[in-house]
Scaffold this active site. Structure first.
Site, PDB file in Angstrom:
ATOM      1  N   HIS A 265      -3.758   7.264  -3.554  1.00  0.00           N
ATOM      2  CA  HIS A 265      -4.960   6.599  -4.067  1.00  0.00           C
ATOM      3  C   HIS A 265      -4.610   5.190  -4.500  1.00  0.00           C
ATOM      4  O   HIS A 265      -3.538   4.971  -5.056  1.00  0.00           O
ATOM      5  CB  HIS A 265      -5.565   7.384  -5.245  1.00  0.00           C
ATOM      6  CG  HIS A 265      -6.995   7.047  -5.465  1.00  0.00           C
ATOM      7  ND1 HIS A 265      -7.378   5.970  -6.222  1.00  0.00           N
ATOM      8  CD2 HIS A 265      -8.121   7.608  -4.978  1.00  0.00           C
ATOM      9  CE1 HIS A 265      -8.698   5.897  -6.198  1.00  0.00           C
ATOM     10  NE2 HIS A 265      -9.175   6.872  -5.440  1.00  0.00           N
ATOM     11  N   ASP A 316     -10.507  14.094  -1.837  1.00  0.00           N
ATOM     12  CA  ASP A 316     -10.838  14.639  -0.520  1.00  0.00           C
ATOM     13  C   ASP A 316     -10.026  15.867  -0.146  1.00  0.00           C
ATOM     14  O   ASP A 316     -10.418  16.622   0.741  1.00  0.00           O
ATOM     15  CB  ASP A 316     -10.648  13.558   0.552  1.00  0.00           C
ATOM     16  CG  ASP A 316     -11.668  12.451   0.372  1.00  0.00           C
ATOM     17  OD1 ASP A 316     -12.858  12.777   0.346  1.00  0.00           O
ATOM     18  OD2 ASP A 316     -11.271  11.290   0.233  1.00  0.00           O
TER      19      ASP A 316
HETATM   20  C1  LIG Z   1      -5.967   6.146  -0.177  1.00  0.00           C
HETATM   21  C2  LIG Z   1      -5.128   5.124   0.561  1.00  0.00           C
HETATM   22  C3  LIG Z   1      -5.990   4.464   1.657  1.00  0.00           C
HETATM   23  C4  LIG Z   1      -4.671   4.069  -0.448  1.00  0.00           C
HETATM   24  O1  LIG Z   1      -4.100   3.056   0.294  1.00  0.00           O
HETATM   25  P1  LIG Z   1      -3.248   1.852  -0.336  1.00  0.00           P
HETATM   26  O2  LIG Z   1      -3.528   1.690  -1.763  1.00  0.00           O
HETATM   27  O3  LIG Z   1      -3.490   0.697   0.567  1.00  0.00           O
HETATM   28  O4  LIG Z   1      -1.773   2.374  -0.251  1.00  0.00           O
HETATM   29  P2  LIG Z   1      -0.799   2.226   0.987  1.00  0.00           P
HETATM   30  O5  LIG Z   1      -1.453   2.738   2.224  1.00  0.00           O
HETATM   31  O6  LIG Z   1      -0.310   0.824   1.011  1.00  0.00           O
HETATM   32  O7  LIG Z   1       0.349   3.214   0.557  1.00  0.00           O
HETATM   33  C5  LIG Z   1       1.446   2.877  -0.305  1.00  0.00           C
HETATM   34  C6  LIG Z   1       2.670   3.654   0.159  1.00  0.00           C
HETATM   35  O8  LIG Z   1       2.425   5.056   0.038  1.00  0.00           O
HETATM   36  C7  LIG Z   1       2.449   5.690   1.314  1.00  0.00           C
HETATM   37  N1  LIG Z   1       1.294   6.573   1.398  1.00  0.00           N
HETATM   38  C8  LIG Z   1       0.085   6.376   0.818  1.00  0.00           C
HETATM   39  N2  LIG Z   1      -0.745   7.384   1.111  1.00  0.00           N
HETATM   40  C9  LIG Z   1      -0.038   8.223   1.894  1.00  0.00           C
HETATM   41  C10 LIG Z   1      -0.372   9.430   2.516  1.00  0.00           C
HETATM   42  N3  LIG Z   1      -1.581   9.951   2.383  1.00  0.00           N
HETATM   43  N4  LIG Z   1       0.584  10.042   3.250  1.00  0.00           N
HETATM   44  C11 LIG Z   1       1.807   9.510   3.382  1.00  0.00           C
HETATM   45  N5  LIG Z   1       2.179   8.354   2.808  1.00  0.00           N
HETATM   46  C12 LIG Z   1       1.255   7.716   2.084  1.00  0.00           C
HETATM   47  C13 LIG Z   1       2.290   4.563   2.324  1.00  0.00           C
HETATM   48  O9  LIG Z   1       2.837   4.889   3.569  1.00  0.00           O
HETATM   49  C14 LIG Z   1       3.020   3.444   1.634  1.00  0.00           C
HETATM   50  O10 LIG Z   1       4.379   3.644   1.780  1.00  0.00           O
HETATM   51  P3  LIG Z   1       5.381   2.405   2.058  1.00  0.00           P
HETATM   52  O11 LIG Z   1       5.230   1.532   0.846  1.00  0.00           O
HETATM   53  O12 LIG Z   1       6.703   3.063   2.226  1.00  0.00           O
HETATM   54  O13 LIG Z   1       4.850   1.758   3.293  1.00  0.00           O
HETATM   55  C15 LIG Z   1      -3.880   5.797   1.193  1.00  0.00           C
HETATM   56  O14 LIG Z   1      -3.180   6.499   0.184  1.00  0.00           O
HETATM   57  C16 LIG Z   1      -4.248   6.709   2.334  1.00  0.00           C
HETATM   58  O15 LIG Z   1      -4.376   6.231   3.468  1.00  0.00           O
HETATM   59  N6  LIG Z   1      -4.421   8.037   2.073  1.00  0.00           N
HETATM   60  C17 LIG Z   1      -4.839   8.949   3.096  1.00  0.00           C
HETATM   61  C18 LIG Z   1      -6.339   8.827   3.333  1.00  0.00           C
HETATM   62  C19 LIG Z   1      -7.144   9.376   2.180  1.00  0.00           C
HETATM   63  O16 LIG Z   1      -6.888  10.456   1.684  1.00  0.00           O
HETATM   64  N7  LIG Z   1      -8.159   8.607   1.766  1.00  0.00           N
HETATM   65  C20 LIG Z   1      -9.078   9.024   0.697  1.00  0.00           C
HETATM   66  C21 LIG Z   1      -8.908   8.209  -0.519  1.00  0.00           C
HETATM   67  S1  LIG Z   1      -9.834   8.862  -1.888  1.00  0.00           S
END
Ligand SMILES: CC(C)(COP(=O)(O)OP(=O)(O)OC[C@H]1O[C@@H](n2cnc3c(N)ncnc32)[C@H](O)[C@@H]1OP(=O)(O)O)[C@@H](O)C(=O)NCCC(=O)NCCS
Length: 381
Positions: A265, A316
């Site tokens: 998140h 979710d």
């Molecule tokens: C929610 C979300 C979009 C937040 O994105 P964000 O704040 O931009 O965070 P990032 O995508 O930059 O993630 C930060 C780090 O955690 C990791 N990470 C974050 N969510 C992850 C996940 N669901 N699975 C695996 N790794 C994850 C990323 O790969 C990244 O690692 P790195 O720094 O080694 O590259 C992201 O966690 C995600 O894509 N989750 C899955 C989709 C989801 O459940 N969305 C609903 C949100 S309520």
């Protein structure tokens, strides 16, 4: 306020405070979520969706009379113009319910009695109307695409029970009604998430409520936002049908640098307080419906991802198995999110317009240096 650009924002606007708001309080470090200051755990334990809507729209809990009046107004708005039903009937069968919802909500403006007004009172009326109509559209479209008759709403039922009635064609059990009601409370608002921001940006141009909500639905659809609940269940199904061990499956995903849907998140660095309730609901509904396997697979995944990646389940993750055990099809999960979140979107649009200024940030230009001479067609390689 000077118009000069001050600094470059972090990618994805992470940590940027883009507005003030009185609607939703989040403490991402402590795992706190509150609507108008009232903790989400208290609302989940004691409130219902209608009361939560009142809180979001009017800024306080309603007394008995006010709640009754809101219930009556929501019931009065349980109607769709025949042209909207025709639109649902004419939608190609292969399209996603979320796309049908987006287009139908846009079309609702054609038949809205206050279409031309963007004032506060009209927008509160539209918030109430859209909340009833969005639930009806999701339920009616699902019936239509399955070749079933559209179910008439029942004015005696709550928002949650009426939605389940119109979706499944029979009165829901008290357990199912309460489970959906709690899920609707938990999904109702979440500060400046992507879809709410989209709604506020659209509203801030002095466009209109239907345009703002249409923008929000488009943003909610994506798998990084509301679409994640559908991705979670597809993952659970794949694990179940392939017979793979959940941990091996997740290890494989991570090895391919894929994100595990339902985890992580932008704001919470601890347990998402909504997941706390949904986990219990997923377990209890799974056990009572004889479908405990979805919770069991989910729990194994959660324990592994917690330990291995230090990532927590978000709203979710357990809503996927919860919705499935309520008999909701996977491609309706995100539309059901919208059935709830319309309350928060509309509250934010009203708040934006109470003290509006166009939202128009800047971009840091990183393209070819200016001046980049124009080269005539004959001189180009
Ligand atoms: C929610 C979300 C979009 C937040 O994105 P964000 O704040 O931009 O965070 P990032 O995508 O930059 O993630 C930060 C780090 O955690 C990791 N990470 C974050 N969510 C992850 C996940 N669901 N699975 C695996 N790794 C994850 C990323 O790969 C990244 O690692 P790195 O720094 O080694 O590259 C992201 O966690 C995600 O894509 N989750 C899955 C989709 C989801 O459940 N969305 C609903 C949100 S309520």
């Amino acid at each position: 306020m000077p118009s000069a650009t001050r600094k470059t924002a972090p990618k994805g606007l992470e940590g940027v405070v883009a507005t003030t708001s009185q609607i939703c309080y989040i403490d991402g470090e402590q795992g706190v979520l509150a609507y108008r200051g009232i903790d989400i755990h208290e609302l989940a334990d004691h409130s219902n969706f209608e009361e939560t809507c009142y809180l979001l729209w009017f800024g306080k809990l309603p007394n008995r009379r006010e709640l009754g009046e809101l219930h009556d107004r929501l019931v009065e708005e349980r109607k769709l113009d025949a042209a909207i039903i025709a639109l649902l009937r004419n939608a190609p069968r292969h399209v996603l319910p979320m796309d049908v919802l987006r287009t139908a909500v846009s079309a609702l403006s054609f038949y809205d009695p206050q279409e031309k007004s963007n004032d506060r009172e009209a927008n509160i009326d539209k918030a109430i109307r859209l909340t009833s109509q969005i639930a009806m559209i999701v339920a009616a479209y699902d019936r239509i695409r399955k070749g079933h008759p559209v179910v008439e709403p029942d004015p005696s039922l709550s928002h949650a029970a009426n939605f389940l009635l119109m979706l499944n064609g029979n009165q829901p059990s008290a357990t199912a009604e309460r489970a959906l009601d709690i899920a609707l409370i938990l999904h109702a608002d979440h500060e400046l998430n992507a879809s709410t921001f989209a709604a506020r940006v659209t509203a801030a141009t002095l466009s209109d409520m239907h345009s703002a909500i249409t923008s929000a639905i488009g943003a909610l659809k994506g798998p990084l936002h509301g679409g994640a609940n559908e991705a979670v269940f597809h993952m659970l199904e794949l694990i179940d049908s392939s017979g793979a061990h959940p941990i091996d499956y997740i290890k494989g995903m991570l090895a391919e640098k894929k994100k595990v849907p339902g985890f992580g998140h932008r704001v919470y660095h601890t347990e998402d307080p909504r997941a706390t309730h949904l986990r219990v609901m997923s377990r209890d509904l799974g056990n009572s419906s004889g479908q405990g396997k979805w919770f069991e697979i989910s729990r194994k995944i959660e324990e592994f991802v917690n330990a291995d990646k230090k990532l927590n389940a978000n709203v979710d993750f357990y809503s996927a198995s919860t919705y499935h055990t309520l008999g909701i099809d996977v491609d309706l999960f995100t539309p059901v999110f919208a059935v709830s979140r319309v309350s928060g979107w509309t509250a934010h649009v009203i708040e934006q317009l109470d003290d509006n200024r166009l939202i128009r940030p800047r971009a840091e230009y990183v393209g070819p240096e200016h001046p980049n001479p124009y080269i005539g067609m004959d001189q180009r390689s």
